[in-house]
Design an enzyme around this catalytic site. Structure first.
Site, PDB file in Angstrom:
ATOM      1  N   SER A 148       0.832  -1.200   0.000  1.00  0.00           N
ATOM      2  CA  SER A 148       0.000   0.000   0.000  1.00  0.00           C
ATOM      3  C   SER A 148       0.868   1.253   0.000  1.00  0.00           C
ATOM      4  O   SER A 148       1.965   1.274   0.581  1.00  0.00           O
ATOM      5  CB  SER A 148      -0.856  -0.030   1.274  1.00  0.00           C
ATOM      6  OG  SER A 148      -1.346   1.245   1.570  1.00  0.00           O
ATOM      7  N   TYR A 172      -1.526  -0.721  10.419  1.00  0.00           N
ATOM      8  CA  TYR A 172      -1.811  -1.281   9.088  1.00  0.00           C
ATOM      9  C   TYR A 172      -0.609  -1.064   8.169  1.00  0.00           C
ATOM     10  O   TYR A 172      -0.097  -2.006   7.547  1.00  0.00           O
ATOM     11  CB  TYR A 172      -3.063  -0.618   8.498  1.00  0.00           C
ATOM     12  CG  TYR A 172      -3.262  -0.935   7.025  1.00  0.00           C
ATOM     13  CD1 TYR A 172      -3.704  -2.192   6.621  1.00  0.00           C
ATOM     14  CD2 TYR A 172      -2.976   0.010   6.037  1.00  0.00           C
ATOM     15  CE1 TYR A 172      -3.859  -2.492   5.269  1.00  0.00           C
ATOM     16  CE2 TYR A 172      -3.134  -0.278   4.698  1.00  0.00           C
ATOM     17  CZ  TYR A 172      -3.573  -1.524   4.315  1.00  0.00           C
ATOM     18  OH  TYR A 172      -3.719  -1.823   2.982  1.00  0.00           O
ATOM     19  N   LYS A 176       2.246  -3.786   6.518  1.00  0.00           N
ATOM     20  CA  LYS A 176       2.598  -3.943   5.095  1.00  0.00           C
ATOM     21  C   LYS A 176       4.119  -3.891   4.919  1.00  0.00           C
ATOM     22  O   LYS A 176       4.692  -4.677   4.159  1.00  0.00           O
ATOM     23  CB  LYS A 176       1.926  -2.845   4.260  1.00  0.00           C
ATOM     24  CG  LYS A 176       0.415  -2.981   4.156  1.00  0.00           C
ATOM     25  CD  LYS A 176       0.016  -4.231   3.387  1.00  0.00           C
ATOM     26  CE  LYS A 176      -1.476  -4.395   3.250  1.00  0.00           C
ATOM     27  NZ  LYS A 176      -1.863  -5.705   2.681  1.00  0.00           N
TER      28      LYS A 176
HETATM   29  P1  NAD Z   1     -11.164  -6.907   0.762  1.00  0.00           P
HETATM   30  O1  NAD Z   1     -11.427  -6.889   2.228  1.00  0.00           O
HETATM   31  O2  NAD Z   1     -12.301  -6.614  -0.137  1.00  0.00           O
HETATM   32  O3  NAD Z   1     -10.555  -8.318   0.347  1.00  0.00           O
HETATM   33  C1  NAD Z   1      -9.753  -9.086   1.219  1.00  0.00           C
HETATM   34  C2  NAD Z   1     -10.320 -10.490   1.224  1.00  0.00           C
HETATM   35  O4  NAD Z   1      -9.530 -11.286   2.113  1.00  0.00           O
HETATM   36  C3  NAD Z   1     -11.766 -10.568   1.719  1.00  0.00           C
HETATM   37  O5  NAD Z   1     -12.528 -11.315   0.796  1.00  0.00           O
HETATM   38  C4  NAD Z   1     -11.661 -11.292   3.068  1.00  0.00           C
HETATM   39  O6  NAD Z   1     -12.795 -12.093   3.315  1.00  0.00           O
HETATM   40  C5  NAD Z   1     -10.401 -12.103   2.874  1.00  0.00           C
HETATM   41  N1  NAD Z   1      -9.709 -12.418   4.126  1.00  0.00           N
HETATM   42  C6  NAD Z   1      -9.427 -11.578   5.153  1.00  0.00           C
HETATM   43  N2  NAD Z   1      -8.776 -12.240   6.120  1.00  0.00           N
HETATM   44  C7  NAD Z   1      -8.637 -13.528   5.685  1.00  0.00           C
HETATM   45  C8  NAD Z   1      -8.051 -14.683   6.238  1.00  0.00           C
HETATM   46  N3  NAD Z   1      -7.483 -14.670   7.462  1.00  0.00           N
HETATM   47  N4  NAD Z   1      -8.084 -15.822   5.517  1.00  0.00           N
HETATM   48  C9  NAD Z   1      -8.662 -15.861   4.301  1.00  0.00           C
HETATM   49  N5  NAD Z   1      -9.240 -14.792   3.727  1.00  0.00           N
HETATM   50  C10 NAD Z   1      -9.226 -13.635   4.419  1.00  0.00           C
HETATM   51  O7  NAD Z   1      -9.942  -5.934   0.493  1.00  0.00           O
HETATM   52  P2  NAD Z   1      -9.371  -5.382  -0.864  1.00  0.00           P
HETATM   53  O8  NAD Z   1      -9.724  -3.958  -0.977  1.00  0.00           O
HETATM   54  O9  NAD Z   1      -9.714  -6.313  -1.981  1.00  0.00           O
HETATM   55  O10 NAD Z   1      -7.812  -5.436  -0.536  1.00  0.00           O
HETATM   56  C11 NAD Z   1      -7.019  -6.560  -0.873  1.00  0.00           C
HETATM   57  C12 NAD Z   1      -5.605  -6.313  -0.383  1.00  0.00           C
HETATM   58  O11 NAD Z   1      -5.115  -5.103  -0.931  1.00  0.00           O
HETATM   59  C13 NAD Z   1      -5.467  -6.191   1.137  1.00  0.00           C
HETATM   60  O12 NAD Z   1      -4.282  -6.830   1.530  1.00  0.00           O
HETATM   61  C14 NAD Z   1      -5.347  -4.694   1.342  1.00  0.00           C
HETATM   62  O13 NAD Z   1      -4.606  -4.366   2.499  1.00  0.00           O
HETATM   63  C15 NAD Z   1      -4.604  -4.268   0.095  1.00  0.00           C
HETATM   64  N6  NAD Z   1      -4.839  -2.860  -0.253  1.00  0.00           N
HETATM   65  C16 NAD Z   1      -6.112  -2.419  -0.459  1.00  0.00           C
HETATM   66  C17 NAD Z   1      -6.351  -1.083  -0.739  1.00  0.00           C
HETATM   67  C18 NAD Z   1      -7.760  -0.561  -0.941  1.00  0.00           C
HETATM   68  O14 NAD Z   1      -7.950   0.664  -0.879  1.00  0.00           O
HETATM   69  N7  NAD Z   1      -8.766  -1.403  -1.186  1.00  0.00           N
HETATM   70  C19 NAD Z   1      -5.269  -0.194  -0.840  1.00  0.00           C
HETATM   71  C20 NAD Z   1      -3.978  -0.685  -0.643  1.00  0.00           C
HETATM   72  C21 NAD Z   1      -3.771  -2.034  -0.358  1.00  0.00           C
END
Ligand code: NAD
Ligand code: UDP
Length: 373
Positions: A148, A172, A176
């Site tokens: 991120s 958070y 990362k």
């Molecule tokens: P999201 O919450 O929609 O997707 C994450 C998925 O992981 C969910 O479906 C959740 O059910 C699953 N999950 C969580 N913990 C779990 C576990 N212990 N075992 C199995 N599954 C698990 O989030 P997203 O927006 O799709 O983000 C995906 C990744 O990208 C994350 O690592 C997040 O930190 C990173 N990220 C997201 C953003 C954003 O703005 N959306 C920005 C930077 C980084």
């Protein structure tokens, strides 16, 4: 495939010849049922890769699997379970013989991480360790990690490039960076590992079909889903956090990136690793900053609705301006974003209108292969 090719590559990309060679590999998407994972699954299929989803549905809805089937014409395999369960991840790897992993699974709410740091370190750092321990005994040596832009904290200047100093300001963001360190140590100890770290800026929007999109539970923290909910009448008005930033219109500036462009970035990253390319750490953004008022006006244009708003004091911890230098992603991956803020708002609005309650009105059918741990 029945889906529109809206998650395809930008025509000017230079990796076309190499990508033809990388077909039919299985790619494990941990967190694959989530917002970015589900869009990446579509992009992978379109690029000739076979996504295998693994998710515990702690922040997603199994109904997304129906939508993916409708969109792609494929019943995707989804293994239900927790990434912290190393034996479960090992079993999934053994069953599917995946050639690469994209590790999305984790917790992502910055504010919540301040209140629950141990939970964030356990799931985000512990989850990565568990996945790596499960993959280590296999022949798979390619992993892409969801990092991120928060690792840069409050940058001294913009645009932000990958050499900027780290300044993580929340558990958070620190989780990362810890994950990035673990991956770097692993690659150093065993050079057969190929690691791609993707530092996302602000992913927004939805697939142009309106079948999949962002489905936040409760009150959205992020701007775009909040604006969408105001436009559709679910929330009364947007509170704009701060109007006195040193930006052109006084509101905060961010680098919004269409989630389908982001999904394509993952395909480019996996293909690069599978073609034996060296590891990399790159920013994924558009390189363009848009203010809060800029997003609001673009959304009003896309939706034909007025988005009621008021100005309130700055949100603690927010920075004034934040956007990426994306030249390393372009030169390393042959990837660049092709969709602008109008496209992002159009697709976010289309998703919101078609799914005012997100996926909640639906139940998962048995059409998709959903396996319980
Ligand atoms: P999201 O919450 O929609 O997707 C994450 C998925 O992981 C969910 O479906 C959740 O059910 C699953 N999950 C969580 N913990 C779990 C576990 N212990 N075992 C199995 N599954 C698990 O989030 P997203 O927006 O799709 O983000 C995906 C990744 O990208 C994350 O690592 C997040 O930190 C990173 N990220 C997201 C953003 C954003 O703005 N959306 C920005 C930077 C980084
Ligand atoms: N923002 C806002 N009202 C909201 C949510 C966000 O004014 O209800 C602003 C926020 O201050 C920032 C921008 O919108 O300037 C993007 O915020 P978001 O939470 O989506 O992303 P992040 O701050 O994590 O980059």
């Amino acid at each position: 495939m029945t889906g529109q090719a809206v998650c395809g590559f930008h025509p000017t990309q230079r990796v076309a010849s190499r990508r033809q060679l990388i077909l039919n590999h299985k790619v494990l998407l941990t967190g694959g049922a989530g917002y970015i994972g589900s869009h990446t699954a579509v992009a992978m299929l379109e690029a000739g890769l076979i996504p295998v989803l693994l998710d515990d549905f702690s922040n997603s809805d199994p109904a997304v699997l129906n939508r993916l089937k409708q969109l792609t014409g494929h019943a995707l395999t989804c293994e239900r379970g927790d990434v912290l369960d190393t034996q479960f991840v090992s079993d999934v790897m053994r069953r599917h013989q995946c050639s690469a992993v994209v590790h999305f699974a984790g917790l992502k709410a910055v504010g919540e991480s301040v209140e629950q740091p141990l939970r964030y370190y356990r799931v985000n750092v512990g989850g990565l360790l568990s996945v790596l321990e499960a993959v280590q005994p296999t022949t798979c040596r390619s992993i892409v990690f969801s990092s991120s832009a928060t690792v840069y904290g409050d940058p001294a200047t913009v645009p932000i490039d990958e050499t900027f100093p780290y300044a993580p300001e929340s558990p958070y963001a620190r989780s990362k960076l810890m994950c990035e360190d673990i991956l770097a140590s692993l690659a150093m100890s065993d050079p057969s590992w190929r690691v791609g770290v993707l530092r996302y800026f602000n992913p927004v929007g939805a697939h142009a079909s309106g079948l999949i999109g962002e489905d936040p539970s409760g009150i959205p923290n992020n701007l775009m889903p909040f604006v969408s909910q105001v436009a559709v009448g679910k929330r009364e008005k947007l509170r704009i956090f701060g109007k006195d930033y040193p930006t052109a219109d006084g509101t905060g500036v961010r680098d919004y990136l269409h989630v389908c462009d982001l999904a394509d970035g993952h395909v480019a990253a996996v293909k690069r690793l599978l073609s034996q390319g060296p590891g990399f750490t790159v920013n994924l953004g558009t390189g363009q900053g848009t203010s809060v008022l800029g997003v609001l006006h673009a959304f009003e244009k896309a939706s034909g609705r007025t988005v009621a708003h008021e100005f309130v004091p700055r949100r603690p911890g927010d920075v004034a301006e934040y956007f990426a230098n994306v030249s390393l992603a372009e030169s390393t991956l042959g990837w660049r974003a092709s969709r602008n803020i109008d496209d992002m708002c159009r697709d976010a609005w289309n998703w919101q209108q078609k799914n005012p309650e997100g996926y909640r009105s639906e139940t998962a059918s048995t059409a998709c292969e959903l396996h319980a741990a």
